[in-house]
Design a protein around this motif. Structure first.
Motif, PDB file in Angstrom:
ATOM      1  N   ILE A  64       0.828  -1.214   0.000  1.00 32.21           N
ATOM      2  CA  ILE A  64       0.000   0.000   0.000  1.00 32.21           C
ATOM      3  C   ILE A  64       0.864   1.267   0.000  1.00 32.21           C
ATOM      4  O   ILE A  64       0.618   2.196  -0.758  1.00 32.21           O
ATOM      5  N   PRO A 119       1.170   5.936  -4.561  1.00 30.36           N
ATOM      6  CA  PRO A 119       1.047   7.342  -4.237  1.00 30.36           C
ATOM      7  C   PRO A 119       0.104   7.553  -3.047  1.00 30.36           C
ATOM      8  O   PRO A 119      -0.793   6.737  -2.850  1.00 30.36           O
ATOM      9  N   PRO A 120       0.278   8.594  -2.269  1.00 25.13           N
ATOM     10  CA  PRO A 120       1.238   9.669  -2.453  1.00 25.13           C
ATOM     11  C   PRO A 120       2.574   9.412  -1.754  1.00 25.13           C
ATOM     12  O   PRO A 120       3.467  10.245  -1.833  1.00 25.13           O
ATOM     13  N   TYR A 121       2.730   8.246  -1.084  1.00 21.67           N
ATOM     14  CA  TYR A 121       3.897   8.085  -0.208  1.00 21.67           C
ATOM     15  C   TYR A 121       5.132   7.518  -0.928  1.00 21.67           C
ATOM     16  O   TYR A 121       6.255   7.888  -0.608  1.00 21.67           O
ATOM     17  N   LEU A 138      -3.509   3.746   8.392  1.00 21.48           N
ATOM     18  CA  LEU A 138      -4.711   3.371   7.638  1.00 21.48           C
ATOM     19  C   LEU A 138      -4.268   2.985   6.237  1.00 21.48           C
ATOM     20  O   LEU A 138      -3.488   3.707   5.608  1.00 21.48           O
ATOM     21  N   VAL A 175      -5.718   0.606   2.536  1.00 26.85           N
ATOM     22  CA  VAL A 175      -6.606  -0.342   1.853  1.00 26.85           C
ATOM     23  C   VAL A 175      -5.922  -0.709   0.537  1.00 26.85           C
ATOM     24  O   VAL A 175      -5.444   0.190  -0.183  1.00 26.85           O
ATOM     25  N   TYR A 205      -9.402  -2.918  -3.506  1.00 26.56           N
ATOM     26  CA  TYR A 205     -10.546  -2.866  -2.586  1.00 26.56           C
ATOM     27  C   TYR A 205     -10.946  -1.433  -2.245  1.00 26.56           C
ATOM     28  O   TYR A 205     -11.763  -1.200  -1.366  1.00 26.56           O
ATOM     29  N   ARG A 206     -10.345  -0.462  -2.941  1.00 26.31           N
ATOM     30  CA  ARG A 206     -10.646   0.954  -2.642  1.00 26.31           C
ATOM     31  C   ARG A 206     -11.958   1.398  -3.274  1.00 26.31           C
ATOM     32  O   ARG A 206     -12.449   0.761  -4.211  1.00 26.31           O
ATOM     33  N   GLY A 265     -15.806   2.159   0.394  1.00 27.97           N
ATOM     34  CA  GLY A 265     -16.190   2.651   1.722  1.00 27.97           C
ATOM     35  C   GLY A 265     -15.453   1.985   2.860  1.00 27.97           C
ATOM     36  O   GLY A 265     -15.733   2.242   4.037  1.00 27.97           O
ATOM     37  N   GLY A 288     -12.210   2.260   3.743  1.00 26.58           N
ATOM     38  CA  GLY A 288     -11.369   3.215   4.477  1.00 26.58           C
ATOM     39  C   GLY A 288     -12.200   3.977   5.501  1.00 26.58           C
ATOM     40  O   GLY A 288     -11.826   4.098   6.670  1.00 26.58           O
ATOM     41  N   ARG A 327      -2.238  12.293  10.738  1.00 31.22           N
ATOM     42  CA  ARG A 327      -1.414  13.000   9.755  1.00 31.22           C
ATOM     43  C   ARG A 327      -1.777  12.489   8.361  1.00 31.22           C
ATOM     44  O   ARG A 327      -1.934  11.284   8.184  1.00 31.22           O
ATOM     45  N   VAL A 328      -1.898  13.414   7.420  1.00 33.42           N
ATOM     46  CA  VAL A 328      -2.074  13.007   6.012  1.00 33.42           C
ATOM     47  C   VAL A 328      -0.985  13.662   5.185  1.00 33.42           C
ATOM     48  O   VAL A 328      -0.377  14.644   5.617  1.00 33.42           O
ATOM     49  N   SER A 340      -7.372  11.447   0.381  1.00 35.91           N
ATOM     50  CA  SER A 340      -7.559  10.957   1.754  1.00 35.91           C
ATOM     51  C   SER A 340      -7.859  12.123   2.707  1.00 35.91           C
ATOM     52  O   SER A 340      -8.596  11.956   3.678  1.00 35.91           O
ATOM     53  N   TYR A 364     -11.134  12.461   5.275  1.00 35.23           N
ATOM     54  CA  TYR A 364     -11.132  12.848   6.689  1.00 35.23           C
ATOM     55  C   TYR A 364     -11.988  14.101   6.924  1.00 35.23           C
ATOM     56  O   TYR A 364     -12.707  14.188   7.909  1.00 35.23           O
TER      57      TYR A 364
END
Ligand code: COA
Length: 196
Positions: A35, A39-41, A109, A111, A115-116, A119, A121, A143-144, A151, A155
């Protein structure tokens, strides 16, 4: 233990005992690494780093650890929350802004891509909030990615607000570098609506 069913094919487990945590640890690590490569990580998390995160967070009293599981027993989503005081580096960024002793931190968090958009998440956020001791805790923070990303919209739609506080997080990336990315803190005051 089984917390709830999600759609026809998934179940959400609330992991509390050492046996349950040991049973799902490797499958969490596998899913976590996939996961956060996206993106974005764009993170290249080693087994050790992902395992360290799991062991640290789930090793503290008060952790709320949920995994969403498919019929093949793959972890397709997860959510972990801990009292803010558990994560001292994160807590330090919020000194004076939230009452640390009464604040929960939504630490992880994720997903799996396939599976995105169903709902899941949202449910993994809501269910963790419902499991918090609302007599003791009044605030939730997270934190996002500070890069504008859906995401944060998710939130926001659940009542979290931008705190205007940022933190740089350094991690190995899929391009082979170790670099930092900027995260934005969001917070929410718990209310009666959150236990419904
Ligand atoms: C963020 C994440 C957990 C959302 O999971 P999900 O199961 O797709 O979320 P949901 O289906 O509950 O989406 C809820 C809403 O947010 C929107 N949304 C969330 N993530 C989105 C994404 N990556 N792309 C597009 N829309 C997204 C959906 O459109 C949906 O809106 P709607 O309810 O009005 O239709 C998932 O995209 C993910 O794992 N991303 C990578 C890791 C990450 O960013 N984790 C969060 C760190 S704070």
């Amino acid at each position: 233990m089984l917390l709830s069913r999600f759609d026809d094919d998934l179940r959400i487990e609330h992991l509390q005992t050492p046996e349950e945590l040991a049973n799902w640890r490797q499958r969490f690590i596998d899913s976590y690494r996939v996961i956060f490569r996206g993106p974005p990580y764009l993170e290249d998390m080693t087994e050790e780093l992902a395992g360290f995160s799991w062991d640290y967070l789930t090793g503290h009293p008060g952790h709320i650890t949920l995994v969403a599981v498919n019929p093949e027993e793959v972890v397709v989503g997860f959510g972990i929350a801990v009292p803010l005081t558990v994560t001292r580096l994160v807590a330090a960024q919020l000194a004076g802004l939230v009452p640390h002793k009464y604040t929960y931190y939504l630490a992880e968090l994720g997903v799996l891509d396939a599976y995105r958009g169903r709902g899941l998440g949202r449910v993994l956020i809501h269910e963790r909030i419902k499991l918090m001791d609302h007599k003791l805790y009044s605030h939730v923070v997270l934190r996002v990615s500070a890069k504008r990303h859906p995401s944060a919209d998710l939130y926001e739609s659940m009542g979290f607000v931008d705190m205007g506080v940022y933190m740089d997080v350094s991690n190995p990336r899929i391009d082979g570098t170790v670099s930092s990315d900027r995260r934005l803190f969001m917070s929410k005051v718990l209310s009666l609506v959150d236990v419904e």
